[in-house]
Enzyme design. Structure first.
Site, PDB file in Angstrom:
ATOM      1  N   THR A 164      29.453  32.140  32.942  1.00  0.00           N
ATOM      2  CA  THR A 164      29.368  33.312  31.460  1.00  0.00           C
ATOM      3  C   THR A 164      28.471  33.337  30.335  1.00  0.00           C
ATOM      4  O   THR A 164      29.176  33.084  29.521  1.00  0.00           O
ATOM      5  CB  THR A 164      31.255  33.568  30.732  1.00  0.00           C
ATOM      6  OG1 THR A 164      30.992  32.366  30.772  1.00  0.00           O
ATOM      7  CG2 THR A 164      32.206  33.356  32.012  1.00  0.00           C
TER       8      THR A 164
ATOM      9  N   GLY B  62      23.505  28.794  36.186  1.00  0.00           N
ATOM     10  CA  GLY B  62      22.021  28.378  36.456  1.00  0.00           C
ATOM     11  C   GLY B  62      21.180  28.570  35.384  1.00  0.00           C
ATOM     12  O   GLY B  62      21.683  28.842  34.497  1.00  0.00           O
TER      13      GLY B  62
ATOM     14  N   ARG C 177      10.086  32.985  38.327  1.00  0.00           N
ATOM     15  CA  ARG C 177      11.607  32.639  38.446  1.00  0.00           C
ATOM     16  C   ARG C 177      11.677  31.757  39.901  1.00  0.00           C
ATOM     17  O   ARG C 177      12.717  30.741  39.999  1.00  0.00           O
ATOM     18  CB  ARG C 177      11.988  33.498  39.567  1.00  0.00           C
ATOM     19  CG  ARG C 177      12.241  35.145  37.972  1.00  0.00           C
ATOM     20  CD  ARG C 177      13.162  36.030  38.876  1.00  0.00           C
ATOM     21  NE  ARG C 177      12.560  37.485  38.353  1.00  0.00           N
ATOM     22  CZ  ARG C 177      11.988  38.192  38.169  1.00  0.00           C
ATOM     23  NH1 ARG C 177      10.604  38.213  38.344  1.00  0.00           N
ATOM     24  NH2 ARG C 177      11.780  38.862  36.874  1.00  0.00           N
TER      25      ARG C 177
ATOM     26  N   ASN D  48      18.598  25.072  40.244  1.00  0.00           N
ATOM     27  CA  ASN D  48      19.406  25.592  40.163  1.00  0.00           C
ATOM     28  C   ASN D  48      20.443  25.745  41.618  1.00  0.00           C
ATOM     29  O   ASN D  48      21.435  25.796  42.042  1.00  0.00           O
ATOM     30  CB  ASN D  48      19.261  27.418  40.224  1.00  0.00           C
ATOM     31  CG  ASN D  48      18.976  27.909  38.576  1.00  0.00           C
ATOM     32  OD1 ASN D  48      19.429  26.797  38.096  1.00  0.00           O
ATOM     33  ND2 ASN D  48      18.470  28.388  38.140  1.00  0.00           N
TER      34      ASN D  48
ATOM     35  N   ASP E 120      14.809  45.106  39.808  1.00  0.00           N
ATOM     36  CA  ASP E 120      12.950  46.096  40.124  1.00  0.00           C
ATOM     37  C   ASP E 120      12.711  47.455  40.191  1.00  0.00           C
ATOM     38  O   ASP E 120      11.973  48.032  39.748  1.00  0.00           O
ATOM     39  CB  ASP E 120      12.253  45.124  41.160  1.00  0.00           C
ATOM     40  CG  ASP E 120      12.269  43.738  40.269  1.00  0.00           C
ATOM     41  OD1 ASP E 120      11.379  43.334  39.642  1.00  0.00           O
ATOM     42  OD2 ASP E 120      13.247  43.227  41.793  1.00  0.00           O
TER      43      ASP E 120
ATOM     44  N   ARG F 187      13.882  49.533  37.565  1.00  0.00           N
ATOM     45  CA  ARG F 187      13.009  49.674  36.488  1.00  0.00           C
ATOM     46  C   ARG F 187      12.200  50.926  36.575  1.00  0.00           C
ATOM     47  O   ARG F 187      10.974  51.371  36.060  1.00  0.00           O
ATOM     48  CB  ARG F 187      11.981  48.213  36.680  1.00  0.00           C
ATOM     49  CG  ARG F 187      13.089  47.471  36.063  1.00  0.00           C
ATOM     50  CD  ARG F 187      12.416  45.696  35.705  1.00  0.00           C
ATOM     51  NE  ARG F 187      13.547  44.882  34.580  1.00  0.00           N
ATOM     52  CZ  ARG F 187      14.133  43.724  35.190  1.00  0.00           C
ATOM     53  NH1 ARG F 187      13.017  43.115  36.352  1.00  0.00           N
ATOM     54  NH2 ARG F 187      13.914  43.236  34.250  1.00  0.00           N
TER      55      ARG F 187
ATOM     56  N   HIS G 227      11.407  38.718  44.497  1.00  0.00           N
ATOM     57  CA  HIS G 227      12.542  39.650  43.135  1.00  0.00           C
ATOM     58  C   HIS G 227      11.616  38.289  41.734  1.00  0.00           C
ATOM     59  O   HIS G 227      11.890  37.108  42.194  1.00  0.00           O
ATOM     60  CB  HIS G 227      13.817  39.462  42.563  1.00  0.00           C
ATOM     61  CG  HIS G 227      14.451  39.260  41.549  1.00  0.00           C
ATOM     62  ND1 HIS G 227      13.712  40.533  40.773  1.00  0.00           N
ATOM     63  CD2 HIS G 227      14.932  38.490  40.599  1.00  0.00           C
ATOM     64  CE1 HIS G 227      14.435  40.554  39.188  1.00  0.00           C
ATOM     65  NE2 HIS G 227      15.009  39.854  39.534  1.00  0.00           N
TER      66      HIS G 227
END
Length: 317
Positions: A14, A83, A92, A99, A152, A155, A179
């Protein structure tokens, strides 16, 4: 898969993305019950209180509460947003080592509850983490889904709509692939209500479309870096994208979305989760849709696949 009745969603994590997703889900009335889980119990309990104080103004009376991994037993959907966050200047893919370890612990606890529903993964690098969740969970590939390139694509459609002066809902175009930095803008089939972009642009745009295409593709690719530099992280857009995927699953919509799905021969590749158009419904990913690609787009997609596979192979997932 157990025939789970109802629309119970368990959210794990959260932070900014997770709490934004919870807010979006409540505002759109997508699920019957929303359970929040986080290591920071105090913060999550505060989120639950805050969200419940807005239920009166939501379109449906969603039950929101704090919970534990045992609450996953009868959940239809478990959404993982937990994460480490992407730091300024960090790609990323550089997040992967930290992660993957977090993912392994989370997935083990979810599966120990007897969970037999659908995983939706948002944690970055999302394609790698979705692959890891599939491996760690042992669930069928169609029931492990990543957010992929849904943001993406949003966008991309927003920027095209803004340029052409039309709603992004009238723009039909996709970003596929990782991504991340090797994502691919599929220009060859992009259109506005069925009219190819070049034909639409020829009507009243004097600017060189090729130059604008390059500019827009770069803006889409680098959007996250700019937002992270400006405010620390991205969360509103991805939260709404996750809500869209959740709605497709819970309402059995058979809608095509650019999610991270496992390739099993589609686009000439296997054993990799990557952003591709896929039909999403109550059973998860019904099928991957092989949209036509130009020769150059296929080459770029192959590069994206290979970038992800190289990272996959460097970890004992």
């Amino acid at each position: 898969m157990i025939d789970i009745k109802g629309n119970k969603v368990v959210l794990i994590g959260t932070g900014a993305v997770g709490s934004s997703y919870a807010f979006s889900m409540l505002n759109q009335g997508v699920c019957d019950e929303l359970v929040l889980i986080d290591l920071n119990e105090k913060k999550s309990m505060g989120d639950v209180m805050d969200l419940n104080h807005g239920v009166l103004y939501a379109p449906a009376t969603t039950k929101v509460r704090f919970g534990h991994y045992t609450d996953c037993t009868d959940a239809t959907l478990v959404v993982i947003c937990a994460g480490e966050n992407q730091k300024p200047g960090e790609t990323r893919l550089q997040l992967v080592e930290k992660n993957v370890l977090i993912s392994k612990k989370i997935v083990r606890q979810v599966m120990d509850s007897g969970f037999d529903g659908i995983f939706l993964i948002a944690t970055n690098p999302v394609d790698i983490l979705t692959y890891a969740t599939w491996k760690f969970s042992g669930l069928p590939k169609e029931r492990v889904i990543g957010s992929g390139t849904i943001l993406d694509t949003a966008r991309f459609r927003y920027l095209l709509g803004d340029y052409f002066g039309v709603s992004p809902t009238s723009v039909h175009a996709s970003i596929i692939g990782e991504h991340g930095d090797t994502e691919v803008a599929v220009w060859s089939s992009a259109n506005i209500s069925g009219i190819p972009l070049k034909d639409y642009a020829a009507r009243d745009h004097t600017e060189n479309l090729e130059d604008k295409m390059i500019e827009i593709a770069v803006q889409v690719r680098d959007a996250a870096y700019k937002i992270i530099e400006a405010k620390g992280s991205t969360y509103y857009g991805i939260a709404m994208g996750l809500t869209r995927i959740s709605r497709a699953i819970l309402q059995n919509q058979d809608v095509i979305l650019t999610v991270s799905a496992l390739l099993d021969g589609e686009f000439g590749h296997k054993d990799v989760y990557i952003g591709v158009p896929a039909v999403v419904n109550r059973q998860g990913v019904r099928e991957v849709v092989e949209i036509p690609l130009s020769v150059r787009e296929k080459q770029l997609f192959d590069i994206s696949v290979n970038a992800l596979k190289k990272v996959q192979e460097s970890f004992s997932i």
